[in-house]
Write a protein that holds these residues in place. Structure first.
Motif, PDB file in Angstrom:
ATOM      1  N   VAL A 191      83.452  26.986  17.393  1.00  0.00           N
ATOM      2  CA  VAL A 191      82.405  26.669  16.423  1.00  0.00           C
ATOM      3  C   VAL A 191      81.054  27.180  16.921  1.00  0.00           C
ATOM      4  O   VAL A 191      80.252  27.702  16.154  1.00  0.00           O
ATOM      5  CB  VAL A 191      82.357  25.150  16.155  1.00  0.00           C
ATOM      6  N   THR A 192      80.816  27.065  18.214  1.00  0.00           N
ATOM      7  CA  THR A 192      79.556  27.531  18.782  1.00  0.00           C
ATOM      8  C   THR A 192      79.377  29.027  18.582  1.00  0.00           C
ATOM      9  O   THR A 192      78.307  29.484  18.179  1.00  0.00           O
ATOM     10  CB  THR A 192      79.504  27.207  20.290  1.00  0.00           C
ATOM     11  N   PHE A 193      80.424  29.788  18.840  1.00  0.00           N
ATOM     12  CA  PHE A 193      80.307  31.237  18.732  1.00  0.00           C
ATOM     13  C   PHE A 193      80.371  31.723  17.281  1.00  0.00           C
ATOM     14  O   PHE A 193      79.849  32.785  16.972  1.00  0.00           O
ATOM     15  CB  PHE A 193      81.371  31.926  19.573  1.00  0.00           C
ATOM     16  N   ALA A 194      80.999  30.947  16.404  1.00  0.00           N
ATOM     17  CA  ALA A 194      81.105  31.356  15.000  1.00  0.00           C
ATOM     18  C   ALA A 194      79.893  30.924  14.181  1.00  0.00           C
ATOM     19  O   ALA A 194      79.632  31.488  13.135  1.00  0.00           O
ATOM     20  CB  ALA A 194      82.372  30.781  14.380  1.00  0.00           C
ATOM     21  N   GLY A 195      79.173  29.922  14.650  1.00  0.00           N
ATOM     22  CA  GLY A 195      78.053  29.392  13.879  1.00  0.00           C
ATOM     23  C   GLY A 195      76.725  29.578  14.577  1.00  0.00           C
ATOM     24  O   GLY A 195      76.607  30.317  15.551  1.00  0.00           O
ATOM     25  N   PRO A 196      75.722  28.883  14.078  1.00  0.00           N
ATOM     26  CA  PRO A 196      74.363  29.045  14.606  1.00  0.00           C
ATOM     27  C   PRO A 196      74.042  28.153  15.802  1.00  0.00           C
ATOM     28  O   PRO A 196      72.880  27.933  16.108  1.00  0.00           O
ATOM     29  CB  PRO A 196      73.511  28.650  13.405  1.00  0.00           C
ATOM     30  N   TRP A 197      75.038  27.634  16.481  1.00  0.00           N
ATOM     31  CA  TRP A 197      74.804  26.603  17.487  1.00  0.00           C
ATOM     32  C   TRP A 197      74.564  27.141  18.890  1.00  0.00           C
ATOM     33  O   TRP A 197      74.220  26.387  19.785  1.00  0.00           O
ATOM     34  CB  TRP A 197      76.001  25.656  17.524  1.00  0.00           C
ATOM     35  N   ALA A 198      74.736  28.417  19.128  1.00  0.00           N
ATOM     36  CA  ALA A 198      74.677  28.960  20.485  1.00  0.00           C
ATOM     37  C   ALA A 198      73.326  28.730  21.157  1.00  0.00           C
ATOM     38  O   ALA A 198      73.253  28.550  22.367  1.00  0.00           O
ATOM     39  CB  ALA A 198      75.006  30.448  20.478  1.00  0.00           C
ATOM     40  N   SER A 199      72.259  28.718  20.398  1.00  0.00           N
ATOM     41  CA  SER A 199      70.936  28.542  21.004  1.00  0.00           C
ATOM     42  C   SER A 199      70.487  27.088  21.010  1.00  0.00           C
ATOM     43  O   SER A 199      69.342  26.800  21.361  1.00  0.00           O
ATOM     44  CB  SER A 199      69.905  29.388  20.252  1.00  0.00           C
ATOM     45  N   MET A 200      71.352  26.168  20.640  1.00  0.00           N
ATOM     46  CA  MET A 200      70.980  24.753  20.561  1.00  0.00           C
ATOM     47  C   MET A 200      71.604  23.968  21.705  1.00  0.00           C
ATOM     48  O   MET A 200      72.326  24.504  22.525  1.00  0.00           O
ATOM     49  CB  MET A 200      71.394  24.187  19.212  1.00  0.00           C
ATOM     50  N   LEU A 201      71.346  22.689  21.709  1.00  0.00           N
ATOM     51  CA  LEU A 201      71.773  21.804  22.791  1.00  0.00           C
ATOM     52  C   LEU A 201      73.231  21.356  22.656  1.00  0.00           C
ATOM     53  O   LEU A 201      73.826  20.929  23.639  1.00  0.00           O
ATOM     54  CB  LEU A 201      70.840  20.584  22.821  1.00  0.00           C
ATOM     55  N   PHE A 202      73.811  21.465  21.477  1.00  0.00           N
ATOM     56  CA  PHE A 202      75.136  20.893  21.232  1.00  0.00           C
ATOM     57  C   PHE A 202      76.247  21.437  22.122  1.00  0.00           C
ATOM     58  O   PHE A 202      77.094  20.663  22.557  1.00  0.00           O
ATOM     59  CB  PHE A 202      75.498  21.035  19.750  1.00  0.00           C
ATOM     60  N   PRO A 203      76.314  22.734  22.409  1.00  0.00           N
ATOM     61  CA  PRO A 203      77.387  23.192  23.310  1.00  0.00           C
ATOM     62  C   PRO A 203      77.298  22.561  24.701  1.00  0.00           C
ATOM     63  O   PRO A 203      78.320  22.234  25.307  1.00  0.00           O
ATOM     64  CB  PRO A 203      77.175  24.699  23.384  1.00  0.00           C
ATOM     65  N   TYR A 204      76.094  22.361  25.199  1.00  0.00           N
ATOM     66  CA  TYR A 204      75.920  21.747  26.514  1.00  0.00           C
ATOM     67  C   TYR A 204      76.273  20.267  26.488  1.00  0.00           C
ATOM     68  O   TYR A 204      76.854  19.738  27.438  1.00  0.00           O
ATOM     69  CB  TYR A 204      74.495  21.950  27.005  1.00  0.00           C
ATOM     70  N   LEU A 205      75.945  19.616  25.398  1.00  0.00           N
ATOM     71  CA  LEU A 205      76.313  18.216  25.226  1.00  0.00           C
ATOM     72  C   LEU A 205      77.836  18.064  25.194  1.00  0.00           C
ATOM     73  O   LEU A 205      78.396  17.179  25.841  1.00  0.00           O
ATOM     74  CB  LEU A 205      75.698  17.676  23.931  1.00  0.00           C
ATOM     75  N   GLY A 206      78.494  18.949  24.458  1.00  0.00           N
ATOM     76  CA  GLY A 206      79.953  18.920  24.402  1.00  0.00           C
ATOM     77  C   GLY A 206      80.589  19.215  25.744  1.00  0.00           C
ATOM     78  O   GLY A 206      81.568  18.580  26.140  1.00  0.00           O
TER      79      GLY A 206
ATOM     80  N   TYR B  94      78.664  10.840  18.070  1.00  0.00           N
ATOM     81  CA  TYR B  94      77.542  10.319  17.292  1.00  0.00           C
ATOM     82  C   TYR B  94      76.380  11.310  17.275  1.00  0.00           C
ATOM     83  O   TYR B  94      75.827  11.602  16.219  1.00  0.00           O
ATOM     84  CB  TYR B  94      77.079   8.977  17.868  1.00  0.00           C
ATOM     85  N   LEU B  95      76.029  11.822  18.427  1.00  0.00           N
ATOM     86  CA  LEU B  95      74.906  12.760  18.491  1.00  0.00           C
ATOM     87  C   LEU B  95      75.188  14.048  17.721  1.00  0.00           C
ATOM     88  O   LEU B  95      74.290  14.623  17.101  1.00  0.00           O
ATOM     89  CB  LEU B  95      74.550  13.072  19.952  1.00  0.00           C
ATOM     90  N   MET B  96      76.420  14.505  17.762  1.00  0.00           N
ATOM     91  CA  MET B  96      76.740  15.729  17.026  1.00  0.00           C
ATOM     92  C   MET B  96      76.817  15.487  15.520  1.00  0.00           C
ATOM     93  O   MET B  96      76.557  16.391  14.742  1.00  0.00           O
ATOM     94  CB  MET B  96      78.040  16.321  17.542  1.00  0.00           C
ATOM     95  N   ALA B  97      77.161  14.275  15.123  1.00  0.00           N
ATOM     96  CA  ALA B  97      77.225  13.961  13.683  1.00  0.00           C
ATOM     97  C   ALA B  97      75.815  13.745  13.112  1.00  0.00           C
ATOM     98  O   ALA B  97      75.513  14.205  12.020  1.00  0.00           O
ATOM     99  CB  ALA B  97      78.080  12.723  13.448  1.00  0.00           C
ATOM    100  N   VAL B  98      74.960  13.066  13.858  1.00  0.00           N
ATOM    101  CA  VAL B  98      73.624  12.726  13.361  1.00  0.00           C
ATOM    102  C   VAL B  98      72.646  13.883  13.570  1.00  0.00           C
ATOM    103  O   VAL B  98      71.715  14.069  12.781  1.00  0.00           O
ATOM    104  CB  VAL B  98      73.114  11.442  14.061  1.00  0.00           C
ATOM    105  N   LYS B  99      72.841  14.645  14.632  1.00  0.00           N
ATOM    106  CA  LYS B  99      71.977  15.786  14.989  1.00  0.00           C
ATOM    107  C   LYS B  99      70.504  15.384  15.040  1.00  0.00           C
ATOM    108  O   LYS B  99      69.683  15.900  14.280  1.00  0.00           O
ATOM    109  CB  LYS B  99      72.192  16.945  14.020  1.00  0.00           C
ATOM    110  N   PRO B 100      70.142  14.476  15.958  1.00  0.00           N
ATOM    111  CA  PRO B 100      68.747  14.015  16.003  1.00  0.00           C
ATOM    112  C   PRO B 100      67.788  15.032  16.637  1.00  0.00           C
ATOM    113  O   PRO B 100      66.585  14.825  16.612  1.00  0.00           O
ATOM    114  CB  PRO B 100      68.832  12.749  16.855  1.00  0.00           C
ATOM    115  N   PHE B 101      68.279  16.099  17.198  1.00  0.00           N
ATOM    116  CA  PHE B 101      67.398  17.080  17.840  1.00  0.00           C
ATOM    117  C   PHE B 101      67.799  18.484  17.461  1.00  0.00           C
ATOM    118  O   PHE B 101      68.789  18.753  16.900  1.00  0.00           O
ATOM    119  CB  PHE B 101      67.399  16.952  19.358  1.00  0.00           C
TER     120      PHE B 101
END
Length: 124
Positions: A60-75, A117-124
């Motif tokens: 999902v990280t490589f297919a979507g816009p998430w590579a520059s965000m915090l979510f991959p590191y959180l995962g 929870y953090l990935m569902a709510v995306k507070p940052f």
């Protein structure tokens, strides 16, 4: 492609939480210490499903816009922490130390729940 990867990631994330809860229940239940066949199966299932959730998260990280965000590191932190706490709990089950088992499985469950929870709510 992205939608399929996201759906698989959500599915495996939910299964990882359920598998970890089953492992926690199995590890804490029962009076006899030791890694029985059932406990070993629950442990392997929880760890494998969580690893698959991490791999689908990478897709999902490589297919979507998430590579520059915090979510991959959180995962990554959640999967790593889950594995370390799971190993600690497994060794404690073998040794018969119920307090350490409870701490280990609690860490596993909390890490996955907080990450979800953090990935569902995306507070940052």
């Amino acid at each position: 492609m992205y939608d399929v990867a996201m759906m698989l990631h959500r599915l495996t994330a939910v299964l990882a939480i359920l598998g970890t809860l089953a492992w926690a229940f199995g590890a804490l239940r029962g009076a006899a210490p030791g890694l029985t066949a059932r406990r070993k199966g629950l442990y392997i299932a929880a760890m494998a499903i969580t690893g698959i959730a991490g791999l689908t998260g990478l897709a999902v990280t490589f297919a979507g816009p998430w590579a520059s965000m915090l979510f991959p590191y959180l995962g990554f932190a959640a999967v790593l922490g889950h594995g370390v706490a799971g190993g600690m709990a497994k060794r404690a089950v073998i040794a018969g130390n119920r307090t350490t088992v409870a701490v280990g499985v609690a860490i596993q469950v909390v890490m996955l729940l907080v990450a979800s929870y953090l990935m569902a709510v995306k507070p940052f």
